[in-house]
Write a protein that holds these residues in place. Structure first.
Motif, PDB file in Angstrom:
ATOM      1  N   ASP A   1       6.753   5.265  -6.087  1.00 24.44           N
ATOM      2  CA  ASP A   1       6.054   4.351  -5.178  1.00 24.44           C
ATOM      3  C   ASP A   1       4.887   3.645  -5.873  1.00 24.44           C
TER       4      ASP A   1
ATOM      5  N   HIS B   1       2.821  12.094  -1.680  1.00 28.29           N
ATOM      6  CA  HIS B   1       1.998  11.050  -1.050  1.00 28.29           C
ATOM      7  C   HIS B   1       2.459  10.722   0.368  1.00 28.29           C
TER       8      HIS B   1
ATOM      9  N   CYS C   1       5.711  10.181  -7.368  1.00 28.52           N
ATOM     10  CA  CYS C   1       6.752   9.306  -6.835  1.00 28.52           C
ATOM     11  C   CYS C   1       6.710   7.959  -7.565  1.00 28.52           C
TER      12      CYS C   1
ATOM     13  N   ALA D   1      10.356  10.391  -4.638  1.00 27.08           N
ATOM     14  CA  ALA D   1       9.783  11.498  -3.859  1.00 27.08           C
ATOM     15  C   ALA D   1       9.274  12.670  -4.702  1.00 27.08           C
TER      16      ALA D   1
ATOM     17  N   CYS E   1       5.962   8.200   2.271  1.00 31.17           N
ATOM     18  CA  CYS E   1       6.967   8.224   1.199  1.00 31.17           C
ATOM     19  C   CYS E   1       8.340   7.817   1.752  1.00 31.17           C
ATOM     20  N   GLY E   2       8.857   6.734   1.243  1.00 25.45           N
ATOM     21  CA  GLY E   2      10.149   6.230   1.712  1.00 25.45           C
ATOM     22  C   GLY E   2      11.298   7.179   1.425  1.00 25.45           C
TER      23      GLY E   2
END
Ligand SMILES: [Zn+2]
Length: 216
Positions: free
Chosen positions: A49, A108, A47, A72, A111-112
């Motif tokens: 992130d 992870h 991701c 994602a 995860c947004g």
């Protein structure tokens, strides 16, 4: 490009620090990488992130991982339709040109993107439903997997299970690429699904026999 600005000073300072230490001490290695080219043993799809730091988790050096990051850690299905496919291009290059031996999908916690997909599936994210939302359209890759986690009541547990399903969906979609399927069947390439717990530093690996993610 009139809108481009000089690099912020904190980054300039950090760069010069790296150049004077890490680079200076390993100059031969860097030059060898430059002249001999890259020969990474693994590709990692993770991701975007900022808390997911694959090179830290595995203590990897330059030249070790071919890394692709997107929202994602999703891989879309094989779709040779002449459109722009950044993730598919990265996968194609890693497998057909670099001939990596391992393809690792790393999901992870917290995860947004996955949370956005949950909200969308529950009808709670009209902004992601918009045709103009790149995130919304991208997260549609994961939507079919929601059925499997829809009944989980605890929202935290549901999100964590869905994050793992994002990894499974990506592995399934990877196998729809003909050059991946043939490399896997020839024993030249192996797929691996991982999920990391950011707060606990945990790492789980998908175990096909159990059909579940087990701690590494
Ligand atoms: Zn994420």
């Amino acid at each position: 490009m009139e809108f481009a600005k000089p690099l912020p000073s904190y980054l300039v300072t950090r760069y010069h620090g790296w150049k004077a230490t890490s680079y200076e001490e390993n100059q031969g290695w860097y030059r060898r990488l430059a002249t001999e080219g890259q020969r990474p043993r693994a590709m990692v799809i993770s991701c975007c992130d900022s808390r997911v730091h694959v090179t830290s988790i595995f203590g990897a050096d330059q030249g070790e991982f071919f890394i692709h990051r997107n929202i994602a850690n999703l891989v879309p299905p094989y779709a040779p339709d002449g459109d722009h496919h950044g993730t598919s291009a990265a996968v194609e290059y890693a497998v057909t040109a670099l001939k990596v031996a391992h393809l690792i999908v790393l999901g992870h916690s917290q995860c947004g993107g996955v949370q956005g997909c949950i909200d969308m599936c529950k009808g709670q994210a009209p902004e992601l439903e918009q045709k103009t939302s790149f995130v919304g359209r991208w997260m549609e890759i994961l939507k079919p997997k929601f059925e499997g986690v829809a009944d989980i009541e605890d929202p935290v547990d549901q999100a964590r299970q869905f994050e793992r399903q994002a990894v499974v969906a990506s592995m399934e979609n990877l196998m729809t690429f003909p050059f991946i399927e043939s490399a896997v069947k020839a024993g030249e390439l192996s797929l691996h699904g991982l999920w990391t717990d950011i707060g606990e530093g945990g790492l789980e690996c998908y175990e096909p026999k159990a059909g579940a993610f087990l701690p590494v």
